[in-house]
Scaffold this motif. Structure first.
Motif, PDB file in Angstrom:
ATOM      1  N   ARG A  69     -54.011 -41.605  47.763  1.00 37.01           N
ATOM      2  CA  ARG A  69     -54.460 -42.967  47.456  1.00 37.01           C
ATOM      3  C   ARG A  69     -53.331 -43.817  46.883  1.00 37.01           C
ATOM      4  N   LEU A  70     -52.512 -43.226  46.035  1.00 37.75           N
ATOM      5  CA  LEU A  70     -51.374 -43.956  45.476  1.00 37.75           C
ATOM      6  C   LEU A  70     -50.395 -44.349  46.572  1.00 37.75           C
ATOM      7  N   LEU A  71     -50.092 -43.422  47.473  1.00 40.56           N
ATOM      8  CA  LEU A  71     -49.167 -43.723  48.561  1.00 40.56           C
ATOM      9  C   LEU A  71     -49.712 -44.820  49.472  1.00 40.56           C
ATOM     10  N   VAL A  72     -51.005 -44.821  49.737  1.00 30.48           N
ATOM     11  CA  VAL A  72     -51.609 -45.864  50.568  1.00 30.48           C
ATOM     12  C   VAL A  72     -51.476 -47.223  49.887  1.00 30.48           C
ATOM     13  N   ARG A  73     -51.746 -47.283  48.579  1.00 28.27           N
ATOM     14  CA  ARG A  73     -51.616 -48.557  47.850  1.00 28.27           C
ATOM     15  C   ARG A  73     -50.159 -49.023  47.828  1.00 28.27           C
ATOM     16  N   TRP A  74     -49.234 -48.093  47.620  1.00 31.16           N
ATOM     17  CA  TRP A  74     -47.813 -48.409  47.605  1.00 31.16           C
ATOM     18  C   TRP A  74     -47.380 -48.944  48.969  1.00 31.16           C
ATOM     19  N   LEU A  75     -47.810 -48.298  50.039  1.00 28.39           N
ATOM     20  CA  LEU A  75     -47.495 -48.760  51.385  1.00 28.39           C
ATOM     21  C   LEU A  75     -48.079 -50.149  51.627  1.00 28.39           C
ATOM     22  N   HIS A  76     -49.267 -50.386  51.142  1.00 30.36           N
ATOM     23  CA  HIS A  76     -49.914 -51.689  51.305  1.00 30.36           C
ATOM     24  C   HIS A  76     -49.068 -52.806  50.683  1.00 30.36           C
ATOM     25  N   ILE A  77     -48.588 -52.587  49.477  1.00 27.34           N
ATOM     26  CA  ILE A  77     -47.777 -53.645  48.854  1.00 27.34           C
ATOM     27  C   ILE A  77     -46.437 -53.800  49.569  1.00 27.34           C
ATOM     28  N   ARG A  78     -45.871 -52.699  50.055  1.00 25.77           N
ATOM     29  CA  ARG A  78     -44.600 -52.777  50.790  1.00 25.77           C
ATOM     30  C   ARG A  78     -44.790 -53.534  52.109  1.00 25.77           C
ATOM     31  N   LEU A  79     -45.924 -53.312  52.776  1.00 26.57           N
ATOM     32  CA  LEU A  79     -46.207 -54.014  54.034  1.00 26.57           C
ATOM     33  C   LEU A  79     -46.391 -55.517  53.818  1.00 26.57           C
ATOM     34  N   HIS A  80     -46.719 -55.905  52.585  1.00 29.54           N
ATOM     35  CA  HIS A  80     -46.840 -57.324  52.244  1.00 29.54           C
ATOM     36  C   HIS A  80     -45.529 -57.873  51.668  1.00 29.54           C
ATOM     37  N   GLY A  81     -44.444 -57.119  51.857  1.00 29.17           N
ATOM     38  CA  GLY A  81     -43.133 -57.592  51.428  1.00 29.17           C
ATOM     39  C   GLY A  81     -42.911 -57.557  49.931  1.00 29.17           C
ATOM     40  N   ARG A  82     -43.709 -56.800  49.233  1.00 37.07           N
ATOM     41  CA  ARG A  82     -43.590 -56.714  47.772  1.00 37.07           C
ATOM     42  C   ARG A  82     -43.039 -55.343  47.395  1.00 37.07           C
TER      43      ARG A  82
END
Length: 163
Positions: A41-54
């Protein structure tokens, strides 16, 4: 007769031991699944923010954390270090209770050695053990001890809010 009684007692003791060990095995499996699920779950959230350029750098800079220590040298600690190594945020050291047995390109220290370093914050990557680790680190430092999960969640909130 003694043999039969001894055999019966042995069978009963063996059955109880097998049951107890089986239950402990189930608890260990459940704990491992819980940890893997938290990791996923942490990796998914981290990937989500990275995909939004953050990324994590902006959060750390915004909060005045220019010099940090990372608690935990496993996968999440390495990923955090990789994200920060070419940024303005300096990673002074890794902290791990098994520091004496870990090879690292940057300083590896035990929790009781953190008072020898000037850091603005410690980010704990062993997220399932955050509470115990933070409580232990209070014995050695007064700097903020932050969970990697809470950093990612804070950034994710700003992404979702359009910020």
């Amino acid at each position: 007769m003694q043999f039969v009684c001894g055999l019966a007692v042995g069978l009963i003791v063996g059955a109880v031991l097998a049951l107890v060990l089986g239950i402990k095995g189930v608890h260990r499996q459940r704990e491992a699944i819980r940890k893997l699920l938290a990791f996923y779950r942490l990796l998914v959230r981290w990937l989500h923010i990275r995909l939004h350029g953050r990324g994590l750098v902006e959060y750390l800079e915004k909060n005045g954390y220019q010099n940090i220590a990372i608690y935990g040298k496993k996968e999440l600690g390495e990923l955090l270090y990789t994200e920060l190594e070419s940024s303005s945020v300096n990673v002074s050291c890794f902290i791990d209770r098994d520091a004496d047995y870990i090879i690292s390109e940057i300083e590896m220290i035990r929790p009781d050695e953190i008072n020898q370093y000037q850091v603005d914050a410690i980010i704990v990557t062993a997220v399932t053990y955050y509470n115990e680790i933070a409580e232990n680190l209070k014995n050695y430092t007064s700097c903020p001890v932050i969970s990697l999960s809470s950093v990612i969640n804070a950034i994710l909130r700003t992404v979702r809010d359009g910020g």
